[in-house]
Design a protein around this motif. Structure first.
Motif, mmCIF file in Angstrom:
data_model
loop_
_atom_site.group_PDB
_atom_site.id
_atom_site.type_symbol
_atom_site.label_atom_id
_atom_site.label_comp_id
_atom_site.label_asym_id
_atom_site.label_seq_id
_atom_site.Cartn_x
_atom_site.Cartn_y
_atom_site.Cartn_z
ATOM 1 N N GLY A 47 0.816 -1.210 0.000
ATOM 2 C CA GLY A 47 0.000 0.000 0.000
ATOM 3 C C GLY A 47 0.844 1.250 0.000
ATOM 4 N N ARG A 48 0.269 2.320 0.523
ATOM 5 C CA ARG A 48 0.924 3.619 0.403
ATOM 6 C C ARG A 48 1.851 3.952 1.547
ATOM 7 N N PRO B 226 -4.853 -5.413 -4.664
ATOM 8 C CA PRO B 226 -4.616 -3.978 -4.426
ATOM 9 C C PRO B 226 -5.835 -3.259 -3.877
ATOM 10 N N VAL B 227 -7.037 -3.661 -4.346
ATOM 11 C CA VAL B 227 -8.258 -3.012 -3.853
ATOM 12 C C VAL B 227 -8.442 -3.297 -2.367
ATOM 13 N N ARG C 83 -6.066 -4.085 -0.219
ATOM 14 C CA ARG C 83 -4.995 -3.419 0.531
ATOM 15 C C ARG C 83 -5.322 -1.944 0.759
ATOM 16 N N LYS C 84 -5.885 -1.301 -0.285
ATOM 17 C CA LYS C 84 -6.259 0.103 -0.128
ATOM 18 C C LYS C 84 -7.368 0.256 0.903
ATOM 19 N N MET C 85 -8.333 -0.675 0.864
ATOM 20 C CA MET C 85 -9.429 -0.645 1.830
ATOM 21 C C MET C 85 -8.889 -0.802 3.249
ATOM 22 N N TYR D 240 -5.890 -0.036 4.300
ATOM 23 C CA TYR D 240 -5.170 1.190 4.648
ATOM 24 C C TYR D 240 -6.143 2.284 5.077
ATOM 25 N N ASP D 241 -7.225 2.457 4.284
ATOM 26 C CA ASP D 241 -8.205 3.512 4.585
ATOM 27 C C ASP D 241 -8.886 3.285 5.933
ATOM 28 N N LYS E 31 -12.275 -8.353 0.840
ATOM 29 C CA LYS E 31 -12.810 -7.103 1.383
ATOM 30 C C LYS E 31 -13.741 -7.367 2.564
#
Length: 426
Positions: A116-117, A133-134, A136-138, A140-141, A160
């Motif tokens: 992630g970021r 990736p989707v 992982r972003k979730m 992180y958020d 998810k």
């Protein structure tokens, strides 16, 4: 010997799909080339052929679920002996076995992507996190540590739903520990009530692609738009007369005439039939004329491509348009029928609209929008007459095309559409 068949990379930037239907069950005996499943991607529906012959011992994905390139879908007992599972087995694919052609299975392990970021602590070797990736972003958020989440997806992949459950559990624990003020609880309750009145509709694969393409086009090409009207009274008369000379199965719309006019205008204005190579800073002038025709489907806008329009008659174009339109609405197009267009046309007149500002089908440099033909009062030689008028709107990439270029191109299109006899004789 047990062989694993993974969702193959079928090209064109496709990374995931939706498993629509299994064509077999555990225990079935299959042959190489048999269709094992139907998959919906963001471009086409594809039938996946098996590269192996043998007995199905496991189906590792659910109908309606999202699958990813490299994910194991099925295990087959080929009955072979004397080979280790690490040895390469040459897959056998029947020619044209699937919608997108023969597919090859890969035995390579797909490594997990970056976390992630933000930089995270090193993951112990025994706890390798598998997530898209989707997901992982979730995570992180929502502030969820993926290393603490038990994945329920294939191969222990974190989904998810797993992240949402972990986030809910964490929030509940934090609330109990901190005992938030009543005022804060009231806001959460109000927000929860609002959320209960919101219907969540997942983006379809094709809708995701449309979103990405539109953002890419608007962020890359500086759009400008020219609008005009053309008197198509003579074309309306000509078409009404011509319809009586064809069989009932030929649906003669105005689109074949518009396509012919556009191609003639493209030949006189070659810059419009081009693309820009950003790396070499060169304009690529195309010497062929493949027109993308936007089709409104239940899943979203699809743009099948009619190739070599300059070499085809009005009747042949009418037949191809009807065929492509039907197969686009039924998701039966092949990938090859959706690429390499040099100029696109979108007909919002088909739904009763007059003018619009179309978005360029990048990397093309222009797109023509066609509005609804309507009768209007027009002044001709100081006399007020009723004529059939066709609205046109053209969006263009201002890095390549200037206003003067667009104006000259539009005038040529108008000239051919206003005189059907000139259009058909050239």
């Amino acid at each position: 010997m047990i062989q694993e068949f993974k969702f193959p990379d079928i090209g064109e930037g496709i990374h995931e799909g939706k498993l629509l239907k299994w064509h077999m069950e555990v225990g079935d005996t299959i042959q190489a080339g048999d269709t094992i499943a139907e998959v919906e991607t963001d471009k086409v529906n594809a039938e996946l052929p098996s590269p192996y012959s043998g007995k199905v011992i496991a189906l590792l994905a659910e109908e309606g679920g999202i699958i990813y390139v490299g994910q194991v879908l099925i295990k087959v007992d080929t009955g072979e002996v004397g080979k280790s599972q690490d040895q390469t087995v040459e897959p056998v694919a029947e020619e044209n076995a699937g919608v997108v052609g023969a597919l090859e299975a890969s035995s390579e392990v797909i490594p997990a992507s970056a976390e992630g970021r933000k930089q995270e602590a090193a993951i112990p070797p025994k706890r390798k996190v598998l997530a898209t990736p989707v997901a992982r972003k979730m995570a992180y958020d929502l502030g969820v540590d993926l290393r603490n989440v038990t994945g329920t997806g294939p191969g222990g992949r974190v989904m998810k739903a797993d992240i949402a459950a972990a986030a809910e559990k964490t929030t509940a624990g934090d609330s109990e520990a901190s005992k938030p003020e009543q005022k804060h609880e009231t806001k959460l309750e109000a927000a929860s009530k609002d959320r209960n009145q919101i219907e969540r509709v997942p983006l379809s694969m094709i809708r995701k692609t449309i979103a990405k393409k539109m953002v890419q086009s608007k962020h890359t090409a500086p759009h400008a738009t020219a609008m005009d009207e053309v008197d198509v009274t003579e074309l309306v008369k000509f078409r009404e007369t011509a319809k009586g000379h064809f069989d009932e199965d030929i649906h003669l719309t105005f689109m074949p005439f518009i396509m012919k006019a556009i191609v003639l205008a493209l030949k006189k204005n070659p810059k419009i039939n081009s693309s820009l190579d950003d790396e070499t800073e060169e304009i690529l002038l195309k010497k062929y004329y493949h027109l993308g025709i936007a089709v409104d489907t239940e899943e979203g806008l699809t743009v099948p491509v009619v190739r070599n329009v300059d070499q085809k008659s009005i009747v042949r174009l009418a037949k191809e348009l009807n065929d492509l339109g039907q197969r686009a609405r039924n998701r039966k197009l092949t990938i090859d029928e959706l690429k390499e267009s040099t100029f696109s046309i979108t007909n919002y007149g088909a739904v009763g609209s007059i003018f619009g500002v179309p978005v360029i089908n990048y990397p093309e440099v222009a797109i023509m929008g066609i509005g609804k033909i309507s009768k209007k009062p027009v002044v001709i030689e100081d006399e007020l007459v009723i004529r059939h008028m066709l609205p046109l709107s053209m969006s263009f990439d201002h890095r390549v095309v200037d206003g003067g270029d667009a104006g000259r191109f539009m005038n040529d299109v108008k000239k051919y559409l206003s005189d059907p006899y000139r259009l058909l004789l050239l």
